[in-house]
Design a protein around this motif. Structure first.
Motif, PDB file in Angstrom:
ATOM      1  N   ARG A   1      -0.718  86.395 -66.031  1.00  0.00           N
ATOM      2  CA  ARG A   1       0.223  87.213 -66.797  1.00  0.00           C
ATOM      3  C   ARG A   1       1.401  86.386 -67.284  1.00  0.00           C
ATOM      4  NH1 ARG A   1      -1.242  91.031 -62.722  1.00  0.00           N
ATOM      5  NH2 ARG A   1       0.530  90.398 -61.453  1.00  0.00           N
ATOM      6  N   GLU A   2       1.870  85.468 -66.418  1.00  0.00           N
ATOM      7  CA  GLU A   2       2.974  84.590 -66.814  1.00  0.00           C
ATOM      8  C   GLU A   2       2.566  83.691 -67.974  1.00  0.00           C
ATOM      9  OE1 GLU A   2       3.909  82.570 -63.235  1.00  0.00           O
ATOM     10  OE2 GLU A   2       4.914  84.284 -62.294  1.00  0.00           O
ATOM     11  N   LEU A   3       1.313  83.132 -67.883  1.00  0.00           N
ATOM     12  CA  LEU A   3       0.836  82.273 -68.971  1.00  0.00           C
ATOM     13  C   LEU A   3       0.615  83.069 -70.251  1.00  0.00           C
ATOM     14  CD1 LEU A   3      -1.727  79.945 -67.148  1.00  0.00           C
ATOM     15  CD2 LEU A   3       0.401  79.257 -68.221  1.00  0.00           C
ATOM     16  N   ALA A   4       0.106  84.288 -70.095  1.00  0.00           N
ATOM     17  CA  ALA A   4      -0.133  85.127 -71.278  1.00  0.00           C
ATOM     18  C   ALA A   4       1.173  85.415 -72.004  1.00  0.00           C
ATOM     19  CB  ALA A   4      -0.811  86.430 -70.859  1.00  0.00           C
ATOM     20  N   GLU A   5       2.244  85.573 -71.225  1.00  0.00           N
ATOM     21  CA  GLU A   5       3.544  85.807 -71.850  1.00  0.00           C
ATOM     22  C   GLU A   5       4.029  84.570 -72.601  1.00  0.00           C
ATOM     23  OE1 GLU A   5       5.997  86.967 -68.618  1.00  0.00           O
ATOM     24  OE2 GLU A   5       5.080  88.953 -68.369  1.00  0.00           O
ATOM     25  N   LYS A   6       3.644  83.380 -72.084  1.00  0.00           N
ATOM     26  CA  LYS A   6       4.090  82.129 -72.705  1.00  0.00           C
ATOM     27  C   LYS A   6       3.160  81.675 -73.836  1.00  0.00           C
ATOM     28  CE  LYS A   6       6.142  80.347 -68.417  1.00  0.00           C
ATOM     29  NZ  LYS A   6       6.065  79.277 -67.392  1.00  0.00           N
ATOM     30  N   ARG A   7       1.966  82.269 -73.920  1.00  0.00           N
ATOM     31  CA  ARG A   7       0.970  81.748 -74.857  1.00  0.00           C
ATOM     32  C   ARG A   7       1.467  81.682 -76.301  1.00  0.00           C
ATOM     33  NH1 ARG A   7      -5.380  83.500 -75.826  1.00  0.00           N
ATOM     34  NH2 ARG A   7      -5.608  82.318 -77.753  1.00  0.00           N
ATOM     35  N   PRO A   8       2.140  82.716 -76.827  1.00  0.00           N
ATOM     36  CA  PRO A   8       2.627  82.592 -78.210  1.00  0.00           C
ATOM     37  C   PRO A   8       3.507  81.362 -78.415  1.00  0.00           C
ATOM     38  CG  PRO A   8       2.774  84.861 -77.476  1.00  0.00           C
ATOM     39  CD  PRO A   8       2.427  84.054 -76.263  1.00  0.00           C
ATOM     40  N   GLU A   9       4.367  81.067 -77.430  1.00  0.00           N
ATOM     41  CA  GLU A   9       5.232  79.888 -77.543  1.00  0.00           C
ATOM     42  C   GLU A   9       4.407  78.611 -77.437  1.00  0.00           C
ATOM     43  OE1 GLU A   9       8.318  77.230 -77.884  1.00  0.00           O
ATOM     44  OE2 GLU A   9       8.180  79.354 -78.427  1.00  0.00           O
ATOM     45  N   LEU A  10       3.391  78.598 -76.542  1.00  0.00           N
ATOM     46  CA  LEU A  10       2.521  77.421 -76.410  1.00  0.00           C
ATOM     47  C   LEU A  10       1.760  77.172 -77.705  1.00  0.00           C
ATOM     48  CD1 LEU A  10       1.059  78.016 -72.824  1.00  0.00           C
ATOM     49  CD2 LEU A  10       2.836  76.386 -73.477  1.00  0.00           C
ATOM     50  N   GLU A  11       1.258  78.231 -78.334  1.00  0.00           N
ATOM     51  CA  GLU A  11       0.545  78.079 -79.594  1.00  0.00           C
ATOM     52  C   GLU A  11       1.471  77.572 -80.687  1.00  0.00           C
ATOM     53  OE1 GLU A  11      -1.078  81.952 -80.153  1.00  0.00           O
ATOM     54  OE2 GLU A  11      -3.011  81.429 -79.214  1.00  0.00           O
ATOM     55  N   ARG A  12       2.688  78.122 -80.711  1.00  0.00           N
ATOM     56  CA  ARG A  12       3.642  77.690 -81.735  1.00  0.00           C
ATOM     57  C   ARG A  12       3.967  76.206 -81.578  1.00  0.00           C
ATOM     58  NH1 ARG A  12       8.297  76.031 -82.355  1.00  0.00           N
ATOM     59  NH2 ARG A  12       8.721  76.142 -80.113  1.00  0.00           N
TER      60      ARG A  12
END
Length: 565
Positions: free
Chosen positions: A345-356
């Motif tokens: 869940r923590e990674l899923a929250e960060k995924r948009p920023e990681l993709e960007r």
């Protein structure tokens, strides 16, 4: 660098030790003198296929041994490969490579005295030496190597490292998402949850199985036991029973004692003990009768409990202890699952920023690579013009990957066309070995500071070259020799004149045939050899050769030599 090349039983050459120094080394000799055999020996050391017609001498095995000195960078590069292949590490930067070829054509390979495979020998060779010419052994041909060198040339390693880091973090988030979206994983989690609920609600005690067994044994025979207890009670405690008879016996014993106290004393003790024992027996029967109070509901409950435990044992057993272990394992799995889901869940929250971030670095790196590719193509083209390709077309072509990866969204291909009107082709498809050698020289010259292959060998690099171009070829080789060990077979005096060391290959009579010898030339011998290469040992050609040598910068002293083994 390669410090020593030792050859044994190579046809024509026989046995030879060739000591080399750093910088730019040239090899000259008449056509057919055996220079190709010497280059072939180096090719064997790199794992090239052995041609029995060329490299086998009768019944004697042929062997080629190279003694390399490695700097710290080369040692660090090779150490993981050596360790993973079970090869002894380099001591004081020294690497020994040997290949022995039997008369039947089979070969054995040794690195630092350890037997190894031909595949490992080739991988080590790829890290140590590039051979450009008819015996191609060129590390620049694979696209991955071209991309790495272009990144190094442009100083983009840090940007590539940032991209790899961003890619790894994004892939971690994606992999977690793929894992938790797997239906089988969810089914497994539900199985663990069901197991915990089922076993937990049973509130199992390890000792209860024996307790139930004993209680059921009593309950199942309750009526028979009650009948037996009742019969005992009637025999012992009803009127006329054992206890009543003991009472009459005590009255008789009292009369006996009045007549003979001494004689009746022992009998009185025994009778008293029997009376006490019989009274205790009555208490026991009463207690036992209460326990045998047969309750059909209790009996049914015991049967159901036993059936439930047996079912749990069949599913999670075979014993109650195993059932409890299964419960502990399921609880642990659910705890780990919950921890991983929380991380997901923590990674899923960060995924948009990681993709960007990944897309941003990807875009920036692609722009920088194209800019560097343009500069590299211009510089290589400029060097190619000096090397006799004034109208050559050298290009850096970019191809988009189907899916961006840790190294970016593109692949690179170096293309070359020697003349106008011909489409540029990938380097691996360039037909002429002489052209290829000069193209490689141009690329190596431009990339010299970032190319970590230490030993470069050029053969037939002077094909179709003359005049001023020959001088420029030699100048570039000499310049390249400041950062690599360069060995060049040449037929051109302007190239040979610029070597830091000069060796001549010649054929000499030997028994009924000839043999090849290798000799290092001093200044007078070099002048004579250059004069021969210029067309003959006339006074004019000797004077020109002397001037060519004196006008070329020299190292302080020679550091190489050749001697028969």
């Amino acid at each position: 660098m390669l410090r020593l090349l030792r050859v044994e039983h190579l046809p024509l050459i026989g046995c030879l030790e060739w000591e080399l120094g750093p910088g730019f080394t040239v090899i000259t000799g008449e056509t057919g003198a055996g220079k190709s055999l010497l280059i072939g020996a180096l090719g064997l050391l790199l794992g090239n296929r052995a041609d029995r017609a060329l490299y086998l001498d009768g019944d004697k095995p042929c062997s080629v041994e190279g003694d390399f000195f490695l700097n710290s960078d080369a040692t660090m590069t090779l150490t993981p490969l050596l360790e993973s292949s079970g090869i002894a590490p380099c001591e004081e930067g020294r690497l020994l490579v040997k290949r022995s070829i039997s008369p039947s054509g089979g070969s054995r390979q040794f690195i630092n005295g350890c037997s190894t495979t031909l595949a490992v020998l080739r991988r080590v060779g790829d890290s140590l030496l590039d051979l450009h010419g008819p015996h191609e052994h060129q590390s620049l041909l694979p696209r991955s190597a071209q991309l790495s060198l272009l990144d190094a040339f442009g100083g983009l390693q840090e940007r590539v490292a940032q991209l790899e880091d961003a890619f790894e973090k994004l892939e971690l988030a994606r992999s977690r998402e793929r894992i938790f979206s797997d239906p089988e994983r969810e089914r497994q989690r539900l199985r663990w949850t069901s197991m915990v609920q089922e076993i937990g609600q049973a509130a199992i005690r390890l000792e209860e199985e024996e307790e139930i067994h004993q209680e059921l044994e009593l309950a199942q025979h309750g009526w028979k036991l009650l009948e037996m207890v009742g019969e005992l009670d009637a025999l012992l405690f009803t009127e006329g029973g054992a206890l009543d008879r003991l009472s009459r016996a005590r009255r008789v014993l009292t009369a006996w004692s009045s007549l003979d106290a001494t004689g009746a004393a022992k009998a009185g003790e025994l009778l008293e003990a029997a009376t006490v024992g019989l009274q205790e027996m009555g208490v026991l029967l009463t207690s036992y009768r209460e326990r045998l109070d047969v309750d059909p509901d209790r009996l049914n409950a015991l049967e159901q409990r036993r059936s439930h435990l047996e079912g749990l044992k069949r599913k999670y057993g075979p014993t109650l202890a195993d059932v409890l272990l299964s419960l502990q394992n399921a609880e642990r799995q659910l705890e780990d699952e919950e921890t991983e889901r929380r991380q997901h869940r923590e990674l899923a929250e960060k995924r948009p920023e990681l993709e960007r971030r990944f897309e941003e670095i990807l875009r920036t790196l692609a722009e920088e690579r194209r800019r560097v590719g343009t500069i590299l193509a211009q510089k290589v083209s400029a060097v190619l013009a000096e090397l006799g390709f004034p109208r050559a077309d050298f290009q850096v072509e970019w191809m988009v990957r189907p899916q961006p990866g840790r190294r970016g969204a593109e692949e690179v291909e170096f293309l070359f066309a020697p003349n106008p009107g011909r489409p540029p082709l990938p380097l691996r498809e360039t037909a002429s070995s002489g052209e290829m050698a000069r193209v490689m020289l141009a690329i190596k010259t431009v990339l010299a500071a970032v190319d970590h292959v230490p030993v470069l060998i050029f053969d037939e690099i002077d094909a179709n070259v003359a005049g001023e171009t020959a001088w420029k070829v030699g100048a570039h080789l000499r310049l390249l020799g400041r950062q690599h060990q360069v060995i060049c077979v040449t037929h051109l005096a302007p190239v040979a004149a610029q070597g830091d060391a000069h060796f001549r290959v010649s054929k000499e009579p030997a028994g009924n045939g000839v043999s090849v010898s290798l000799a290092q030339l001093g200044f007078p011998e070099r002048a004579e050899e250059l004069a021969r290469m210029l067309g003959g040992k006339s006074d004019e050609s000797l004077a020109l050769a002397t001037r060519m040598l004196t006008e070329t910068p020299r190292p302080a002293s020679p550091t190489s030599g050749a001697k028969p083994s």
